[in-house]
Enzyme design. Structure first.
Site, PDB file in Angstrom:
ATOM      1  N   ASN A 156      -0.556 -51.810  38.661  1.00  0.00           N
ATOM      2  CA  ASN A 156       0.538 -51.221  39.433  1.00  0.00           C
ATOM      3  C   ASN A 156       0.114 -50.855  40.861  1.00  0.00           C
ATOM      4  OD1 ASN A 156       1.619 -48.216  40.201  1.00  0.00           O
ATOM      5  ND2 ASN A 156       3.260 -49.568  39.567  1.00  0.00           N
ATOM      6  N   GLN A 213      -6.401 -33.926  39.772  1.00  0.00           N
ATOM      7  CA  GLN A 213      -4.956 -33.857  39.950  1.00  0.00           C
ATOM      8  C   GLN A 213      -4.509 -32.511  40.546  1.00  0.00           C
ATOM      9  OE1 GLN A 213      -3.179 -36.749  38.356  1.00  0.00           O
ATOM     10  NE2 GLN A 213      -1.605 -36.149  39.811  1.00  0.00           N
ATOM     11  N   LYS A 244      -5.021 -32.848  44.302  1.00  0.00           N
ATOM     12  CA  LYS A 244      -4.130 -33.896  44.813  1.00  0.00           C
ATOM     13  C   LYS A 244      -2.697 -33.370  44.922  1.00  0.00           C
ATOM     14  CE  LYS A 244      -4.688 -37.635  42.679  1.00  0.00           C
ATOM     15  NZ  LYS A 244      -4.748 -38.843  41.849  1.00  0.00           N
ATOM     16  N   LYS A 304       1.497 -31.466  36.027  1.00  0.00           N
ATOM     17  CA  LYS A 304       2.028 -32.784  36.381  1.00  0.00           C
ATOM     18  C   LYS A 304       0.861 -33.742  36.500  1.00  0.00           C
ATOM     19  CE  LYS A 304       5.291 -35.588  37.710  1.00  0.00           C
ATOM     20  NZ  LYS A 304       4.852 -36.448  36.582  1.00  0.00           N
ATOM     21  N   LYS A 356      -3.198 -33.837  32.919  1.00  0.00           N
ATOM     22  CA  LYS A 356      -3.427 -35.265  32.656  1.00  0.00           C
ATOM     23  C   LYS A 356      -3.511 -35.453  31.150  1.00  0.00           C
ATOM     24  CE  LYS A 356      -4.152 -39.186  34.878  1.00  0.00           C
ATOM     25  NZ  LYS A 356      -3.610 -39.690  36.150  1.00  0.00           N
ATOM     26  N   ASP A 402      -0.095 -44.032  33.933  1.00  0.00           N
ATOM     27  CA  ASP A 402      -1.397 -44.233  34.577  1.00  0.00           C
ATOM     28  C   ASP A 402      -1.892 -45.565  34.025  1.00  0.00           C
ATOM     29  OD1 ASP A 402      -3.614 -42.758  36.281  1.00  0.00           O
ATOM     30  OD2 ASP A 402      -4.706 -43.534  34.577  1.00  0.00           O
ATOM     31  N   SER A 426       6.845 -38.973  42.117  1.00  0.00           N
ATOM     32  CA  SER A 426       7.254 -38.415  40.822  1.00  0.00           C
ATOM     33  C   SER A 426       7.953 -37.077  41.025  1.00  0.00           C
ATOM     34  CB  SER A 426       6.035 -38.217  39.916  1.00  0.00           C
ATOM     35  OG  SER A 426       5.688 -39.418  39.285  1.00  0.00           O
TER      36      SER A 426
HETATM   37  P1  NDP Z   1      -2.902 -50.461  35.620  1.00  0.00           P
HETATM   38  O1  NDP Z   1      -3.192 -50.313  34.199  1.00  0.00           O
HETATM   39  O2  NDP Z   1      -1.539 -50.877  36.060  1.00  0.00           O
HETATM   40  O3  NDP Z   1      -3.951 -51.448  36.323  1.00  0.00           O
HETATM   41  C1  NDP Z   1      -5.329 -51.253  36.269  1.00  0.00           C
HETATM   42  C2  NDP Z   1      -5.993 -52.516  36.766  1.00  0.00           C
HETATM   43  O4  NDP Z   1      -7.374 -52.282  36.975  1.00  0.00           O
HETATM   44  C3  NDP Z   1      -5.872 -53.669  35.768  1.00  0.00           C
HETATM   45  O5  NDP Z   1      -5.654 -54.878  36.466  1.00  0.00           O
HETATM   46  C4  NDP Z   1      -7.257 -53.673  35.119  1.00  0.00           C
HETATM   47  O6  NDP Z   1      -7.661 -54.944  34.613  1.00  0.00           O
HETATM   48  C5  NDP Z   1      -8.106 -53.312  36.309  1.00  0.00           C
HETATM   49  N1  NDP Z   1      -9.434 -52.860  35.892  1.00  0.00           N
HETATM   50  C6  NDP Z   1      -9.769 -51.999  34.911  1.00  0.00           C
HETATM   51  N2  NDP Z   1     -11.094 -51.864  34.853  1.00  0.00           N
HETATM   52  C7  NDP Z   1     -11.601 -52.663  35.814  1.00  0.00           C
HETATM   53  C8  NDP Z   1     -12.902 -52.958  36.251  1.00  0.00           C
HETATM   54  N3  NDP Z   1     -13.956 -52.381  35.677  1.00  0.00           N
HETATM   55  N4  NDP Z   1     -13.064 -53.821  37.291  1.00  0.00           N
HETATM   56  C9  NDP Z   1     -11.992 -54.400  37.881  1.00  0.00           C
HETATM   57  N5  NDP Z   1     -10.732 -54.161  37.501  1.00  0.00           N
HETATM   58  C10 NDP Z   1     -10.546 -53.301  36.479  1.00  0.00           C
HETATM   59  O7  NDP Z   1      -3.278 -49.038  36.299  1.00  0.00           O
HETATM   60  P2  NDP Z   1      -2.792 -48.421  37.674  1.00  0.00           P
HETATM   61  O8  NDP Z   1      -2.668 -49.481  38.697  1.00  0.00           O
HETATM   62  O9  NDP Z   1      -1.648 -47.534  37.399  1.00  0.00           O
HETATM   63  O10 NDP Z   1      -4.025 -47.459  38.028  1.00  0.00           O
HETATM   64  C11 NDP Z   1      -5.163 -47.900  38.747  1.00  0.00           C
HETATM   65  C12 NDP Z   1      -5.924 -46.692  39.283  1.00  0.00           C
HETATM   66  O11 NDP Z   1      -5.063 -45.908  40.131  1.00  0.00           O
HETATM   67  C13 NDP Z   1      -6.438 -45.723  38.210  1.00  0.00           C
HETATM   68  O12 NDP Z   1      -7.638 -45.137  38.674  1.00  0.00           O
HETATM   69  C14 NDP Z   1      -5.331 -44.661  38.186  1.00  0.00           C
HETATM   70  O13 NDP Z   1      -5.795 -43.423  37.675  1.00  0.00           O
HETATM   71  C15 NDP Z   1      -5.013 -44.570  39.663  1.00  0.00           C
HETATM   72  N6  NDP Z   1      -3.726 -43.978  39.975  1.00  0.00           N
HETATM   73  C16 NDP Z   1      -2.571 -44.551  39.499  1.00  0.00           C
HETATM   74  C17 NDP Z   1      -1.346 -43.993  39.835  1.00  0.00           C
HETATM   75  C18 NDP Z   1      -0.063 -44.637  39.451  1.00  0.00           C
HETATM   76  O14 NDP Z   1       0.987 -44.204  39.964  1.00  0.00           O
HETATM   77  N7  NDP Z   1      -0.047 -45.659  38.619  1.00  0.00           N
HETATM   78  C19 NDP Z   1      -1.265 -42.757  40.630  1.00  0.00           C
HETATM   79  C20 NDP Z   1      -2.541 -42.306  41.146  1.00  0.00           C
HETATM   80  C21 NDP Z   1      -3.710 -42.888  40.791  1.00  0.00           C
HETATM   81  P3  NDP Z   1      -7.609 -55.273  33.042  1.00  0.00           P
HETATM   82  O15 NDP Z   1      -6.181 -55.632  32.798  1.00  0.00           O
HETATM   83  O16 NDP Z   1      -8.557 -56.384  32.904  1.00  0.00           O
HETATM   84  O17 NDP Z   1      -8.044 -54.031  32.304  1.00  0.00           O
END
Ligand code: NDP
Length: 450
Positions: free
Chosen positions: A241, A111, A114, A90, A126, A166, A382
Site C-alpha cells: 500500500n 505511534q 507520530k 489509534k 497498535k 497495516d 484516518s
Molecule cells: P503491505 O502489506 O501493503 O506491503 C508491505 C510490502 O513490503 C509488501 O510488498 C511486502 O512484500 C514487502 N516486504 C515485506 N518484507 C520485506 C522485506 N524484508 N524486503 C522487501 N520487501 C518486504 O504494507 P504497507 O504498505 O501498509 O506497510 C509498509 C510499511 O509502512 C510498514 O512498515 C507499515 O508499518 C508502514 N506504515 C503503513 C501505513 C499504512 O497506512 N498502510 C501507515 C504508516 C506506516 P511481501 O508481499 O513479499 O511480503
C-alpha cells in the site's frame, strides 16, 4: 544517551526482556530526549518518561479458526493500548507470521509520537497477529478476521480505541473485521475502524495517504535546499500500500521510480516502473515483483534476494523511500546510498533503518526524514475519516488530499522548529522526537498520575 535517561533505559530492557525491536525504538527516542529533560526537569520528577514506556494496557488473546480443509488453526492476537493522553488509542493492525508482542509494542510506542506530531486528537496504539494472510483463501481470511474481532470488539470503540490496517491488513480484512464488529454490537459505529471502503464510511484519499504523505514530506525537505523531485531518480522498496502510492505521487511530481521490491527480491526497470502494470500484478492478481519483471519485458530485471539500496552503487539514485518493513536498511546499504550521492531518504515504513544505518545517515549531509514524521499522513487521514464519520459527511478527494498536504506541511514545520530550538537545524530525527514527546508529556502532566 544522557546519564539521566540511561537507568530508565536499562529498566526498560530488564522489564521487556527479548523484545529487541521495542528496545531499538525506545533507544532511538531516548537519544533525542537528553536535552529536553535537562531543560525541563519536571518531566523526570513526574516520571513522565517511565510512564510513557509502559503501555496503559496490553491484550493478548487466542484466535481459533477453521481452515478450508476443516482443520482447526490457532493464532495469537495482540492489541497494545499504549497512550491515550491525546485521544482514543489509534494505530493499525499487522497480520504477519513474525508478529510478536515486542513488534506490536515497538509500533505502538512509535505511534504515540507520530500521532502527537499530526496535531490531531489521537492517542497511540497498535495490534496484530502472527496470522499470515498470504496463500489463504478469502473464506479463510474471513473466518480468521471474524474470530479475531470476536475477542477484540470488547476492547475497542469510537471513543476508546480505533484500529486500522497495516502490513497484511488491507481493505478486504478491514471489511471482514468491521462486518463482525457490526454484527456483534448490533450498531453501525463507523468510527470504530478506519481504512473502510469509501461506499461504507471510508475516507477518500485514505489508501493513498501514507504514500502521498511520504512524498509530500520529501518535497518539503528538498525545498529546504532549493530542490524538488522533478527529474530525480528514486528507489521505493516494498510494493504494498505505502509503496504503490508513493510511486504514484513521485511520478506525478516529475520523478522516476527506477526500482521496487518485495520480500523475495528487487525489480530494476531502466525505463522507470510502469505503475499500471505493477498495480495489476500486485492488487488484481496478488502477484510478486518477479511477475512484473516477466510481464514488463526487456527494460525490467528481477534480482532475487538482493538489496534494493545497493543499486545506488551502480546507478544514479537521488532519493530513497523505504516503504517495506523494519530494519530493511543496514549499515552497508546506508553507506551505498550516501557514497552514491543520494540527496534525501524518507522513511515510509516504520523503523526501516537499523541503528547503524541511522548513524551513517546522521553523520552525512543527506536529508533524512524519520518514519514518525514522514509516514504520519496515513494515521492523519484516518483521523480525517473519523471526523467525517462523526459528522456523517463524506469529503471529495481534492479536499481530503489538500488537508493531508497541509497536515504534512505542519508536521515538517513542527520538526524543523523543534530541531532549531534544540540547536540542530535540519536534524529531523531530533525534531520529530522532541516535538512529539513534548505534546504528549504536557498532556500527561496536566492529567495527573493516572
Ligand atoms: P503491505 O502489506 O501493503 O506491503 C508491505 C510490502 O513490503 C509488501 O510488498 C511486502 O512484500 C514487502 N516486504 C515485506 N518484507 C520485506 C522485506 N524484508 N524486503 C522487501 N520487501 C518486504 O504494507 P504497507 O504498505 O501498509 O506497510 C509498509 C510499511 O509502512 C510498514 O512498515 C507499515 O508499518 C508502514 N506504515 C503503513 C501505513 C499504512 O497506512 N498502510 C501507515 C504508516 C506506516 P511481501 O508481499 O513479499 O511480503
Amino acid at each position: 544517551m544522557s546519564e539521566s535517561l540511561q537507568p530508565i533505559y536499562e529498566e526498560v530492557l530488564r522489564r521487556n526482556a527479548g523484545e529487541l525491536e521495542f528496545h531499538q525504538a525506545v533507544g532511538e527516542v531516548f537519544e533525542s530526549l537528553g536535552r529536553v529533560v535537562e531543560r525541563n526537569p519536571h518531566y523526570l520528577d513526574e516520571s513522565i518518561v517511565e510512564r510513557l514506556c509502559e503501555p496503559e494496557r496490553q491484550i493478548i488473546f487466542r484466535v481459533p479458526w477453521v481452515d478450508d480443509a476443516g482443520v482447526v488453526q490457532i493464532n495469537r492476537g495482540f492489541r497494545v493500548q499504549y497512550n491515550s493522553a491525546l485521544g482514543p488509542y489509534k494505530g493499525g493492525l499487522r497480520f504477519q507470521p513474525s508478529v510478536t508482542l515486542g513488534t506490536v509494542k515497538f509500533l505502538g510506542f512509535e505511534q504515540i509520537f507520530k500521532n502527537a506530531l499530526t496535531g490531531l486528537p489521537i492517542g497511540g496504539g497498535k495490534g496484530g497477529s502472527d496470522f499470515d494472510p498470504k496463500g489463504k483463501s478469502d473464506a479463510e481470511v474471513m473466518r480468521f478476521c471474524q474470530s479475531f474481532m470476536t475477542e477484540l470488539y470488547r476492547h475497542i470503540g469510537e471513543y476508546r480505541d480505533v484500529p486500522a490496517g497495516d502490513v497484511g491488513v488491507g481493505p478486504r480484512e478491514i471489511g471482514y473485521l468491521f462486518g463482525q464488529y457490526k454484527r456483534i454490537t448490533n450498531q453501525y459505529e463507523s468510527g470504530v475502524l478506519t481504512g473502510k471502503g469509501v461506499g461504507w464510511g471510508g475516507s477518500r484519499a485514505r489508501p493513498e495517504a501514507t504514500g502521498y504523505g511520504t512524498v509530500f514530506f520529501t518535497e518539503r525537505m528538498l525545498a529546504e535546499r532549493g530542490q524538488d523531485l522533478d527529474g530525480t531518480r528514486v528507489l521505493v522498496s516494498g510494493s504494498g500500500n505505502v509503496a504503490l502510492y508513493a510511486i504514484e505521487k513521485v511520478h506525478q511530481l516529475g520523478g522516476t521510480v527506477i526500482a521496487t521490491s518485495d520480500s523475495s527480491g528487487v525489480v530494476y526497470d531502466s525505463d522507470g516502473i510502469d505503475l499500471d502494470l505493477l498495480c495489476e500484478v500486485k492488487e488484481v492478481d496478488r502477484g510478486r515483483v518477479s511477475d512484473y519483471a516477466e510481464r514488463r519485458g526487456r527494460s525490467a530485471e528481477f534480482r532475487a534476494g538482493s538489496s534494493i539500496w545497493q543499486l545506488a552503487a551502480s546507478t544514479r539514485v537521488d532519493v530513497a523511500l523505504p516503504c517495506a518493513i523494519q530494519n530493511e536498511i543496514d549499515e552497508a546499504d546506508a553507506r551505498a546510498l550516501v557514497d552514491g550521492g543520494v540527496l534525501a531518504i524518507a522513511e515510509g515504513a516504520n523503523m526501516p533503518s537499523t541503528p547503524e544505518a541511522l548513524h551513517v545517515f546522521q553523520n552525512s549531509n543527506v536529508l533524512f526524514g524519520p518514519a514518525k514524521a514522514v509516514n504520519a499522513g496515513g494515521v492523519a487521514t484516518s483521523a480525517l475519516e473519523m471526523q467525517q464519520n462523526a459528522s456523517r459527511d463524506s469529503w471529495s478527494f481534492e479536499l481530503t488530499e489538500s488537508k493531508l498536504e497541509a497536515i504534512m506541511a505542519g508536521i515538517h514545520e513542527r520538526c524543523a522548529r523543534a530541531a532549531e530550538e534544540y540547536g540542530e537545524p535540519g536534524n529531523y530525527v531530533l525534531g520529530a522526537n522532541v516535538a512529539g514527546f513534548t505534546r504528549v508529556a504536557d498532556a500527561m502532566l496536566a492529567m495527573g498520575v493516572i
